[in-house]
Design an enzyme around this catalytic site. Structure first.
Site, mmCIF file in Angstrom:
data_model
loop_
_atom_site.group_PDB
_atom_site.id
_atom_site.type_symbol
_atom_site.label_atom_id
_atom_site.label_comp_id
_atom_site.label_asym_id
_atom_site.label_seq_id
_atom_site.Cartn_x
_atom_site.Cartn_y
_atom_site.Cartn_z
ATOM 1 N N LYS A 105 -8.406 -28.226 -32.289
ATOM 2 C CA LYS A 105 -7.546 -27.048 -32.070
ATOM 3 C C LYS A 105 -7.816 -26.468 -30.683
ATOM 4 O O LYS A 105 -8.788 -26.841 -30.025
ATOM 5 C CB LYS A 105 -7.805 -26.010 -33.162
ATOM 6 C CG LYS A 105 -9.222 -25.477 -33.178
ATOM 7 C CD LYS A 105 -9.474 -24.583 -34.380
ATOM 8 C CE LYS A 105 -10.941 -24.158 -34.396
ATOM 9 N NZ LYS A 105 -11.168 -22.809 -34.795
ATOM 10 N N TYR A 136 -13.891 -6.734 -4.992
ATOM 11 C CA TYR A 136 -13.406 -5.422 -5.450
ATOM 12 C C TYR A 136 -14.555 -4.494 -5.851
ATOM 13 O O TYR A 136 -15.482 -4.912 -6.558
ATOM 14 C CB TYR A 136 -12.501 -5.594 -6.661
ATOM 15 C CG TYR A 136 -11.167 -6.230 -6.351
ATOM 16 C CD1 TYR A 136 -10.349 -5.744 -5.340
ATOM 17 C CD2 TYR A 136 -10.725 -7.322 -7.091
ATOM 18 C CE1 TYR A 136 -9.125 -6.341 -5.070
ATOM 19 C CE2 TYR A 136 -9.503 -7.916 -6.834
ATOM 20 C CZ TYR A 136 -8.708 -7.421 -5.818
ATOM 21 O OH TYR A 136 -7.498 -8.005 -5.548
HETATM 22 C C1 LIG Z 1 -11.531 -24.005 -40.550
HETATM 23 C C2 LIG Z 1 -12.424 -24.517 -39.468
HETATM 24 N N1 LIG Z 1 -13.184 -25.583 -39.709
HETATM 25 C C3 LIG Z 1 -14.017 -26.093 -38.788
HETATM 26 C C4 LIG Z 1 -14.118 -25.515 -37.534
HETATM 27 C C5 LIG Z 1 -15.076 -26.098 -36.543
HETATM 28 O O1 LIG Z 1 -16.182 -25.239 -36.361
HETATM 29 P P1 LIG Z 1 -17.313 -25.594 -35.294
HETATM 30 O O2 LIG Z 1 -16.636 -25.593 -33.974
HETATM 31 O O3 LIG Z 1 -18.289 -24.470 -35.420
HETATM 32 O O4 LIG Z 1 -17.843 -26.918 -35.671
HETATM 33 C C6 LIG Z 1 -13.355 -24.382 -37.250
HETATM 34 C C7 LIG Z 1 -13.501 -23.710 -35.959
HETATM 35 O O5 LIG Z 1 -13.636 -22.526 -35.852
HETATM 36 C C8 LIG Z 1 -12.483 -23.863 -38.242
HETATM 37 O O6 LIG Z 1 -11.716 -22.796 -38.008
#
Ligand SMILES: Cc1ncc(COP(=O)(O)O)c(C=O)c1O
Length: 397
Positions: A40, A276
């Site tokens: 993601k 700045y």
């Molecule tokens: C539902 C879900 N599963 C797994 C993960 C992966 O987590 P991590 O990056 O801590 O391994 C995430 C990331 O936030 C998540 O939202």
């Protein structure tokens, strides 16, 4: 070694490191446990398509993303195999296309279930078997997912939809709140809540792959591996436990190096203000180097006066405020020149800071440092499996 390109800036992503990390995590779980690579947010800023390919190459069983749009983008880029997504709004107009693409859908409430049933009812009957769904439970994180109080009614509605042939439950999932905190009581509490829900579903005749653990849970809690683990930050080379995990924790390799070129240098006298607010003043006559990256590129403004970069072979702290497009480094009498390479962060092998050090300097987590590197920063992927000339660290250092 091929020449290092002189560019304003770039994020170099080492796909060999991604493959190494996937395999390192896979080595932690029994062979029957599947591994979902979480890509993601554009692969935590590393490029979702390239990371997905590398992860699949290294044996990832599934890909996971948050949104419907992210899942569709992977599908449209030609990424095959199983893809799941779990964060969407029931009225989202992308749902039908995402279902049609064969993406597995996370269901977090009765409203989400109803939306999937509406889409399923419109599908041609030739697409038998129902929409593949993962039931997303809130086992204690207090965020997305069906909570224990609503669970029984939800499970009954799921059973009805499955019997109607509209859905097919392929997964039961939940997400941990504090697996990165060694010994935290919430982990066991969430596990018990999750298992109770799984038992209730089993009594209704619904059984599917159970998945609860993120990277931290996978590394530190073998009892949470269930049927699948979901690996995000570990895939990108960061240890969410900061080394406080078990001794058998795998050696992960940060995959992203953020580099830039010095855009301008100038010699200034002692007492000269910088950026700045003039919050920084030179202590003596010195050379200032202008680095053409700013908060529009994802460099946190909180790094002002705090984070370090490697320039002319030496670590230097950011002088004054990070602006939208640029920041300044005080290089003293070092022979720094226009076009010189600046390493903001990377695996650390060349003396450069890591994204974890940047996170500490900025009061945040390495997840945020890499994920927020902006669209204005070109990505360059090295170490592709098919690219015989690319070395893992090509173009870095
Ligand atoms: C539902 C879900 N599963 C797994 C993960 C992966 O987590 P991590 O990056 O801590 O391994 C995430 C990331 O936030 C998540 O939202």
């Amino acid at each position: 070694m091929s020449a290092v390109p002189t560019v304003r800036c770039e994020a170099v992503v080492d796909l060999a490191a991604i493959r190494h990390n996937l395999r390192a995590v896979r080595g932690l779980v029994p062979a029957r446990v599947r591994v979902m690579a979480v890509v993601k947010a554009d692969g935590y800023g590393h490029g979702a398509v390239a990371v997905a390919e590398a992860a699949q190459h290294a044996g990832a069983d599934m890909l996971g993303v948050a949104t419907l749009g992210e899942a569709l983008d992977l599908h449209r880029a030609g990424i095959g195999g199983r893809i799941a997504c779990w964060l969407w709004v029931p009225a989202d107009t992308d749902l039908a296309a995402t279902v049609a693409a064969g993406v597995e859908i996370g269901i977090s409430s009765r409203e989400h279930l109803a939306a999937v049933r509406r889409v399923a009812a419109l599908r041609p009957s030739s697409r038998g078997g129902g929409v593949a769904v993962h039931l997303k439970l809130d086992s204690g994180l207090g965020r997305n997912g069906v909570g224990p109080a609503e669970f029984s009614a939800f499970a009954a509605a799921v059973l009805e939809a499955q019997r109607a042939g509209e859905i097919r439950v392929v997964g039961v999932m939940s997400h941990l709140a504090s697996a990165d905190v060694p010994g935290d009581d919430s982990v066991g509490e969430q596990q018990r809540t999750f298992e109770a829900a799984v038992r209730e579903l089993a009594q209704l005749g619904i059984s599917a792959d159970r998945h609860l653990a993120n990277t931290a849970g996978t590394i530190s809690h073998p009892e949470l591996h269930h049927d699948m683990v979901r690996i995000g930050i570990g895939l990108y080379g960061f240890d969410p436990l900061g080394g406080a995990g078990p001794p058998a924790a795998p050696a992960l390799r940060p995959a992203m190096t953020l580099r830039a070129s010095v855009a301008l240098t100038k010699r200034v006298p002692a007492g000269h203000g910088v950026s700045y607010g003039l919050t920084y003043r030179t202590g003596q006559e010195t050379t200032l180097a202008l680095i053409p990256l700013g908060y529009a590129d994802g460099i946190p403004r909180a790094a002002s006066g705090r984070a370090e970069v490697l320039v002319a072979g030496r670590r230097r702290r950011i002088a004054g405020r990070v602006a939208m497009d640029q920041f300044v480094v005080d290089c003293g009498d070092d022979p720094v020149a226009v076009g010189d390479e600046v390493l903001l962060f990377g695996p650390g092998g060349h003396g450069e800071p890591t994204a974890t050090e940047w996170a500490t300097a900025c009061g945040t987590i390495d997840y945020e440092i890499v994920t927020r590197i902006g669209a204005r920063v070109p990505r360059r992927w090295v170490g592709r499996q098919t690219d015989r000339t690319a070395q893992p660290a090509e173009g870095i250092g």
